[in-house]
Design an enzyme around this catalytic site. Structure first.
Site, short mmCIF file in Angstrom:
data_model
loop_
_atom_site.label_atom_id
_atom_site.label_comp_id
_atom_site.label_asym_id
_atom_site.label_seq_id
_atom_site.Cartn_x
_atom_site.Cartn_y
_atom_site.Cartn_z
N LYS A 1 -10.93 -4.80 11.68
CA LYS A 1 -9.83 -4.36 12.55
C LYS A 1 -9.77 -5.20 13.83
O LYS A 1 -8.70 -5.60 14.26
CB LYS A 1 -9.95 -2.86 12.87
CG LYS A 1 -9.65 -1.96 11.68
CD LYS A 1 -8.28 -2.21 11.11
CE LYS A 1 -7.93 -1.36 9.91
NZ LYS A 1 -6.73 -1.83 9.20
N TYR B 1 -15.44 -2.09 8.50
CA TYR B 1 -14.05 -1.66 8.74
C TYR B 1 -13.62 -2.06 10.16
O TYR B 1 -12.58 -2.67 10.36
CB TYR B 1 -13.99 -0.14 8.55
CG TYR B 1 -12.65 0.50 8.83
CD1 TYR B 1 -11.56 0.27 8.02
CD2 TYR B 1 -12.51 1.39 9.89
CE1 TYR B 1 -10.35 0.89 8.26
CE2 TYR B 1 -11.30 2.02 10.14
CZ TYR B 1 -10.22 1.77 9.32
OH TYR B 1 -9.03 2.38 9.56
N GLY C 1 0.82 -1.21 0.00
CA GLY C 1 0.00 0.00 0.00
C GLY C 1 0.85 1.26 0.00
O GLY C 1 0.52 2.26 0.64
N GLY D 1 -0.75 4.73 -0.89
CA GLY D 1 -1.89 5.22 -0.10
C GLY D 1 -1.53 6.39 0.81
O GLY D 1 -0.41 6.91 0.76
N GLN D 2 -2.49 6.80 1.64
CA GLN D 2 -2.28 7.98 2.49
C GLN D 2 -1.05 7.81 3.39
O GLN D 2 -0.18 8.68 3.43
CB GLN D 2 -3.52 8.25 3.38
CG GLN D 2 -3.39 9.55 4.16
CD GLN D 2 -4.39 9.69 5.31
OE1 GLN D 2 -5.06 8.73 5.68
NE2 GLN D 2 -4.48 10.88 5.87
N ILE E 1 -6.01 10.29 10.71
CA ILE E 1 -4.67 10.78 10.38
C ILE E 1 -4.78 11.97 9.44
O ILE E 1 -5.41 11.89 8.38
CB ILE E 1 -3.80 9.67 9.77
CG1 ILE E 1 -3.59 8.59 10.83
CG2 ILE E 1 -2.45 10.22 9.31
CD1 ILE E 1 -2.80 7.41 10.35
N1 SER Z 1 -9.48 7.34 9.39
C1 SER Z 1 -10.25 6.14 9.52
C2 SER Z 1 -11.63 6.34 9.00
O1 SER Z 1 -12.15 7.40 9.19
C3 SER Z 1 -10.32 5.69 10.93
O2 SER Z 1 -9.24 4.89 11.25
O3 SER Z 1 -12.20 5.43 8.46
#
Ligand code: SER
Length: 319
Positions: A146, A142, A8, A11-12, A172
């Site tokens: 996790k 999501y 990745g 990615g960001q 982030i």
């Molecule tokens: N930045 C992520 C989101 O908003 C959270 O870990 O999905």
């Protein structure tokens, strides 16, 4: 000597972690793994690049062998909002991808960093000073991936002695590559809107608090955790880490200190709002501080000042 693969890299996080690791360990030691996103030219110019679809074992295993990889940063994931639109894809990338990474690491003895998230918590979690070890019943796919990923990574450590480590990242904030469809994205978008238009329509309500972190601290967290002597670690998957906690009206006030006529309106996005309300207001990250000296540098004022400076420069440069 470390040989690192970043899955990745475009990615960001990957687009900033890759150059940082190349700076620290040497360009040829850090392989940039890319998939769908078109990677920036600098990635190719500064070191090895390989196409790695984390869900495809046949692609992953040969890369590990070719470069004698001993450390993997597994950053492939669909963020929370995009994950709600494609839950099966979020599961596939998050879980089947992780399983491939753990299996290759079992065979080739690699250390593995896979980020978890504030998304691993849910409404039944204490949302103020969220403890390190607490209830984790997330409402998003999501979050489900996790939590399951944290458990699977701990399982591979205990059962197969794979050196798995992880942090629960908050939102982030960064200025190189935009985040791809998360709940906390507003805290990035607001800066571009402030610089370009002096106004922003916020999808999260004015008093909803969330943990956040500026990218330099996020990079430091990953690198520092992977470097610490393992005998110090009581936890592994995954550590609460945070650098600041704010709500939309606080970040707007901070921007107004630099751009006094900045205007903020609200148009609440019900999906983002309901996800944000189910996540911690502020996590307790004392275990990370004790076990591997976690100590973020950027608070809200420092982060906002730096974001505005960088984005103004980018906009002037016509980028
Ligand atoms: N930045 C992520 C989101 O908003 C959270 O870990 O999905």
């Amino acid at each position: 000597m470390k040989n690192i693969l970043i899955i990745g890299s475009a990615g960001q996080i990957g687009s900033e972690l890759t150059p940082e690791l190349r700076k620290r360990y040497g360009n040829s030691k850090v392989v940039a793994g890319i998939h769908k996103t078109k990677p920036p030219r600098e990635l190719f110019e500064s070191g090895p690049v390989e196409r790695v679809d984390v869900t495809d074992k046949e692609q992953l295993f040969p890369v590990i062998k070719k470069y004698k990889i001993d450390t993997i940063y597994n950053l492939a994931a669909l963020l929370s909002v995009v994950g709600e639109a494609n839950p099966l894809e979020a599961w596939h990338v998050g879980m089947n991808g992780l399983l491939n990474v753990l299996e290759v690491s079992r065979e080739y003895r690699c250390a593995v960093f896979t980020p978890s998230s504030i998304g691993a918590f849910g409404l039944s979690t204490p949302l103020d000073n969220t403890p390190q070890d607490t209830i984790q019943r997330p409402q998003t796919m999501y979050g489900v991936t996790k939590v399951a990923g944290e458990l699977l990574s701990d399982y591979y450590f205990k059962r197969f002695d794979v050196d798995t480590r992880s942090v629960r990242y908050p939102g982030i904030i960064s200025n190189v590559t935009p985040p791809g469809g998360g709940t906390t994205d507003y805290a990035v978008e607001i800066f571009y809107a402030a610089v370009k238009e002096k106004k922003f329509t916020c999808p999260i309500s004015s008093k909803t608090f969330l943990d956040m972190m500026y990218m330099p601290d996020a990079l430091e967290a990953a690198i520092q955790l992977m470097e610490v002597d393992p005998s110090r670690l009581k936890h592994r998957n995954s550590f609460n880490v945070t650098a600041m906690s704010f709500c939309p009206e606080m970040i707007a006030a901070e921007i107004r200190r630099h751009i006094p006529d900045f205007e903020m309106n609200y148009k609440i996005d019900p999906i983002k709002q309901s996800i944000a309300e189910s996540w911690p207001n502020k996590m307790d990250d004392s275990c990370a501080r004790e076990e591997w000296n976690w100590n973020p540098k950027y608070d809200l004022p420092m982060m906002a000042e730096d974001m505005l400076r960088v984005i103004k420069k980018k906009c002037q440069g016509g980028k």
